[in-house]
Enzyme design. Structure first.
Site, short mmCIF file in Angstrom:
data_model
loop_
_atom_site.label_atom_id
_atom_site.label_comp_id
_atom_site.label_asym_id
_atom_site.label_seq_id
_atom_site.Cartn_x
_atom_site.Cartn_y
_atom_site.Cartn_z
N ASP A 453 23.58 46.52 -13.75
CA ASP A 453 22.16 46.63 -13.43
C ASP A 453 22.00 47.76 -12.42
O ASP A 453 22.49 47.68 -11.28
CB ASP A 453 21.68 45.29 -12.84
CG ASP A 453 20.17 45.27 -12.61
OD1 ASP A 453 19.56 46.36 -12.55
OD2 ASP A 453 19.61 44.16 -12.46
N HIS A 454 21.31 48.82 -12.82
CA HIS A 454 21.20 50.00 -11.97
C HIS A 454 20.33 49.74 -10.75
O HIS A 454 20.28 50.57 -9.83
CB HIS A 454 20.64 51.18 -12.77
CG HIS A 454 21.35 52.48 -12.49
ND1 HIS A 454 21.67 52.90 -11.22
CD2 HIS A 454 21.84 53.44 -13.33
CE1 HIS A 454 22.27 54.06 -11.28
NE2 HIS A 454 22.42 54.41 -12.56
N ARG A 455 19.66 48.60 -10.71
CA ARG A 455 18.87 48.27 -9.52
C ARG A 455 19.75 47.81 -8.36
O ARG A 455 19.38 47.98 -7.19
CB ARG A 455 17.85 47.16 -9.85
CG ARG A 455 16.80 47.53 -10.87
CD ARG A 455 15.96 46.33 -11.25
NE ARG A 455 16.76 45.29 -11.89
CZ ARG A 455 16.27 44.11 -12.28
NH1 ARG A 455 14.98 43.84 -12.08
NH2 ARG A 455 17.05 43.23 -12.86
#
Length: 483
Positions: A453-455
């Protein structure tokens, strides 16, 4: 005087709202005890046996095998207590019913049975020991001079809702008898192609009929039909072509997305719509890891305990990597716009079963060694194979390990198991040409892929995690140095 109590499909937990009837364990007229399993149902999470909180005689069943019922729908009715066949004083023939107001909500409240009957021991959601009766009906037997009837010989209650024709356990296409089938998908496939399951010999454990057995029967039936059609059509080829030319176009098959397949579809769709995922991968020389595993298993001896699987070693490497990179053992609270780093590693692993893809969870994997993780993976895998995983064993994961190499593929881009933040994918380990110590050699190579998850992190953190995992695979001593 007997009471006819209605048992509704209880809330099985984990937010489930419906279940599919797989197999009835009792028939109308059977005497059941308190907490005796009466039906096997499949939810979106697991296959479970539902116990009845009442003891008495089954007077009606609601729903056929293969049908789907919402939580709170009537499941069956049970006559609790004894009734006699002696003549009744006064009144019209038949049964008069008296129904007090029932408790609202899913499943309603359970009854304590007749005067001295005790309540259920294993409490279901919506049912429990000592609760008031959900429905009470007083049944007045017909006036006659016949001798007393046996205990539990209860006439059908007039006020009870009409029930569909009961389907006996093991009934297929109108034929009765026990059938060794666990998967409802296998039953449905057999019904669609009019295959009599009672005529098949299962290739699974204890004669269990698998989907492959049904597929084989379908092929054989198709070949027989084609041969018969070909033989009959030889004298009139022109007529057959004329009929085929005017035949209607084939109709597309529609398969409902429900049960495990529906739950997987919902979770994957939500993952793709909510999580901005990215994937990185690396080819890794696993020769030293395989040698270390062989040494471990050889040291245990022929009776020194279970063998340590490769998946257990990779799981242990993952827990060590997550300790170094805790960003990937987290979730995102979208409402609060916060990243929640989780204190424990509950490691999920993807398992393909007859019911579809499931992800059992190894609790507190960070506190276990490779042998303990391997034993727990083996236990959960067996439960998954037999469809006996509980909803609690399929939820609560914080990181997932996906070994798709068992399907003979090298690489993949896994979809994150929502609401987790990452998944490590493992391809097949196979001999390949590799430069080792400056020379070309044949080595055991595996591709590792990490979807994250790039968040919760950027590529540097994800790359660092994956590189540490790869280093431990290539040189297991790296893991020993950091323990």
């Amino acid at each position: 005087m007997a009471q006819v109590l209605e048992f509704k499909l209880p809330d099985l937990g984990e937010g489930l709202t419906e279940a599919e009837i797989v197999r009835w364990l009792v028939e109308v007229g059977d005497v059941v005890a308190i907490d005796q399993p009466v039906v096997e149902v499949e939810t979106a999470k697991a296959m479970v046996e539902v116990p009845c909180p009442y003891g008495g005689v089954v007077t009606a069943r609601f729903g056929e095998e293969g049908s789907e019922l919402p939580v709170g729908a009537p499941l069956l009715t049970v006559a609790v207590g004894a009734t006699g066949g002696s003549s009744a004083s006064g009144g019209d023939d038949g049964a008069a019913a008296e129904e007090p107001s029932a408790a609202s909500g899913s499943g309603a409240a359970s009854a304590s049975g007749s005067g001295s009957a005790s309540g259920s021991g294993n409490v279901l959601v919506g049912y429990g020991t000592g609760a008031p009766a959900a429905r009470r009906r007083r049944i007045r037997p017909e006036r006659n001079t016949a001798p007393a009837q046996p205990v539990f010989a209860v006439p059908a209650p007039v006020a009870a809702p009409p029930a569909p024709a009961p389907v006996a356990a093991g009934e297929v296409n109108g034929r009765r008898g026990p059938v060794a089938v666990v998967s409802p998908l296998v039953r449905r496939l057999a019904r669609q192609h009019e295959i009599d399951l009672r005529r098949l010999t299962g290739s699974g454990p204890d004669g269990l009929i698998l989907r492959a057995d049904v597929d084989s029967a379908i092929r054989q039936a198709g070949e027989a039909t084609e041969a018969a059609t070909h033989t009959a059509a030889e004298p009139a080829v022109a007529d057959v072509r004329t009929v085929q030319a005017g035949a209607a176009a084939p109709v597309a098959e529609r398969i409902p997305l429900r049960g495990v397949r529906g739950a997987v579809a919902d979770k994957l769709s939500r993952s793709r719509s909510e999580i901005p995922d990215a994937t990185c991968w690396v080819d890794t020389d696993a020769t030293e890891l395989m040698a270390a595993r062989a040494a471990m298993n050889a040291a245990s001896g022929p009776s020194g305990g279970p063998k340590v699987p490769v998946l257990a070693l990779l799981a242990r490497i993952c827990t060590a990597a997550l300790k170094r990179y805790p960003e990937l053992n987290s979730t995102v609270d979208t409402a609060a716009r916060e990243i929640v780093r989780l204190p424990a590693v509950h490691l999920g692993f993807a398992a393909q079963t007859e019911r579809g893809l499931v992800v059992p969870v190894v609790r507190d994997a960070h506190t276990r060694n490779a042998e303990s993780v391997g034993a727990e993976i083996a236990r959960l895998t067996e439960l998954a194979r037999t469809g006996k995983l509980s909803p609690a064993q399929l939820t609560g994961g914080t990181f997932t390990l996906n070994n798709y190499g068992v399907f003979g593929v090298d690489g993949s881009t896994p979809i994150i198991n929502h609401p987790e933040a990452a998944m490590l994918g493992v391809g097949r380990i196979m001999p390949k040409p590799w430069v080792h110590n400056g020379e070309l050699a044949v080595r055991q190579v595996v591709q590792l892929s990490l979807t994250f998850d790039h968040r919760v992190c950027d590529g540097g953190t994800a790359g660092g995690f994956l590189r540490y995992v790869a280093d431990c695979v290539e040189q297991p001593a790296v893991l020993l140095r950091t323990l």
